[in-house]
Design an enzyme around this catalytic site. Structure first.
Site, mmCIF file in Angstrom:
data_model
loop_
_atom_site.group_PDB
_atom_site.id
_atom_site.type_symbol
_atom_site.label_atom_id
_atom_site.label_comp_id
_atom_site.label_asym_id
_atom_site.label_seq_id
_atom_site.Cartn_x
_atom_site.Cartn_y
_atom_site.Cartn_z
ATOM 1 N N HIS A 198 0.829 -1.294 0.020
ATOM 2 C CA HIS A 198 -0.080 0.152 -0.028
ATOM 3 C C HIS A 198 0.770 1.177 -0.020
ATOM 4 C CE1 HIS A 198 -2.803 3.093 1.758
ATOM 5 N NE2 HIS A 198 -3.816 2.027 1.222
ATOM 6 N N ASP A 249 2.946 -4.445 8.103
ATOM 7 C CA ASP A 249 1.737 -3.768 7.679
ATOM 8 C C ASP A 249 0.552 -4.629 8.119
ATOM 9 O OD1 ASP A 249 -0.587 -2.589 6.906
ATOM 10 O OD2 ASP A 249 0.486 -1.822 4.912
ATOM 11 N N GLN A 259 -4.611 -5.374 6.893
ATOM 12 C CA GLN A 259 -5.329 -6.412 6.226
ATOM 13 C C GLN A 259 -5.390 -7.496 6.941
ATOM 14 O OE1 GLN A 259 -7.794 -5.335 4.118
ATOM 15 N NE2 GLN A 259 -7.066 -3.287 3.763
ATOM 16 N N LYS A 275 -10.652 -0.759 10.089
ATOM 17 C CA LYS A 275 -11.023 -2.094 9.282
ATOM 18 C C LYS A 275 -11.403 -3.264 10.148
ATOM 19 C CE LYS A 275 -7.361 -0.262 6.155
ATOM 20 N NZ LYS A 275 -8.070 0.102 5.096
ATOM 21 N N CYS A 321 -4.811 2.413 -3.850
ATOM 22 C CA CYS A 321 -3.552 3.060 -3.049
ATOM 23 C C CYS A 321 -2.249 1.977 -3.335
ATOM 24 C CB CYS A 321 -3.704 3.225 -1.773
ATOM 25 S SG CYS A 321 -4.835 4.600 -1.491
#
Length: 403
Positions: free
Chosen positions: A122, A199, A202, A225, A362
């Site tokens: 991302h 990261d 997700q 999220k 993104c």
């Protein structure tokens, strides 16, 4: 048992209509909807406990502080960190990564040093490093992906050089749904003395995360999220690394003592939490985590695994569809249909009540690698159903016939 109808009843927005059609919300990779318990918890705090935290001796301040720090402990348990000192509240994954990029580069990197990311990152895990490259002369290198949407790990030993100071990698691709073997990447990096930032934007909503088992040095994720409020996120960092990093921002809350000659900083994690935190949002995040845990992370994972498997099977029935990424994936699928522009598909699906994401998500370097300008992305959550997958497929077939 996982009762999907009871789950959906916790999210009133799912019962509304869009253009006189039942809403089918498949944009969860961008943000999830919020259950009533989260909204109720935040409303209750604003109505009855609202006061600034950490600074007041009065009752409301003490009560708000207790809720705020209880939320930190809740997050610690959720990711299995060793100490609450290793849990830093931020505004989200983006700020968490920017914090590490700024502080790590300031303290531990010099011109010519390298950070390794990947082709599926991302922008939030690319641009902060590019800014540091402009300011400090560091070098941003990237691990390529294979044609089937997996990291090309055969290139990893070559890319981990004597100048590599940090690996920053996504847990799960927000476009391809690829679940990366981060434990193996961390092991290889650590064999060379290189720390790893993950990261987890997700990753954390869709699978059990154990930062001690992964042995990652940093892990970042966002509340919005995972059924929590917007504007709140988490940076987990090993205590030994956080101790070595300078503050990201200056101001109230993060100081020990200020004189005209010198400022000394608070202990962890407050050193990185300048200003008034969003203490109501931290309570909301803790409530969202409680909600997920009540449903059971294993049940959520099983439900979403069934859903994405069913979606991959049904989407293959759409004429001239091109699916991007591996067969085995997390709860995200990106695709294009023939020569129809992705924006047209998204717009027409919207008129059918189906909310999907279109564009580059993104992740423009990944789009360049795939050879497209953008895709349509359907992303699933714990409240989505097979019937909604059927509605998506029927909508895509209808759009395809229109063109």
């Amino acid at each position: 048992m996982y009762d999907i109808e009871k789950v959906r009843a916790d999210f009133p927005i799912l019962s509304r209509e869009v253009y006189k059609r039942p809403l089918v919300y498949l944009d969860n990779g961008a943000t999830t909807q919020k259950p009533l318990c989260v909204l109720d918890a935040m409303r209750e705090e604003y109505l009855n406990v609202n006061a600034n935290v950490h600074r007041g001796v009065h009752y409301l301040s003490q009560q708000a502080t207790d809720l705020h720090e209880a939320a930190r402990e809740r997050v610690r348990l959720f990711v299995n960190a060793r100490k609450t000192e290793e849990i830093v509240f931020t505004r989200g994954t983006t700020e968490s990564i920017n914090l590490v990029a700024s502080s790590f580069c300031e303290a531990l990197m010099k011109e010519g040093d390298e950070v390794l990311v990947s082709d599926m990152e991302h922008h939030s895990n690319i641009v902060p490093w590019q800014l540091q490259a402009q300011r400090r002369g560091i070098v941003v290198r990237h691990l390529p992906i294979t044609d089937d949407g997996l990291l090309d790990l055969s290139q990893l030993p070559t890319l981990l050089t004597e100048r590599t100071r940090l690996v920053s990698i996504t847990h799960v691709s927000n476009v391809l749904g690829t679940v990366n073997p981060i434990a193996d990447i961390i092991r290889q990096a650590h064999e060379r003395g290189i720390p790893v930032l993950v990261d987890g934007a997700q990753g954390a909503p869709h699978q059990r995360v154990d930062v001690q088992q992964l042995d990652c040095d940093f892990y970042a994720f966002s509340g919005h999220k995972m059924y929590g409020p917007t504007g709140i996120g988490v940076l987990y960092g090993k205590e030994e690394w956080l101790d070595r990093l300078p503050p990201y921002q200056g101001g109230g809350e993060m100081i020990d003592r200020v004189t005209w000659e010198k400022t000394t900083f608070e202990r962890l994690p407050f050193k990185f939490e300048a200003g008034t935190p969003d203490y109501v949002a931290t309570h909301g995040l803790a409530t969202a985590i409680d909600y997920m845990e009540r449903l059971g992370m294993e049940n959520i994972v099983a439900h979403e695994h069934d859903l994405i498997g069913y979606a991959m099977k049904r989407l293959a029935e759409v004429p001239d569809i091109h699916l991007y990424g591996p067969r085995e994936r997390d709860a995200v699928v990106s695709f294009n249909v023939g020569n129809i522009h992705h924006l047209d598909i998204g717009t027409l699906l919207d008129r059918l009540g189906i909310a999907v994401r279109t564009g580059h998500h993104c992740a423009q370097p990944l789009m360049a690698r795939l050879g497209v300008q953008g895709t349509v992305r359907a992303s699933f959550a714990l409240y989505n159903t097979r019937q909604e997958v059927d509605t998506l497929v029927e909508g895509l077939i209808r759009v395809s016939r229109m063109f």
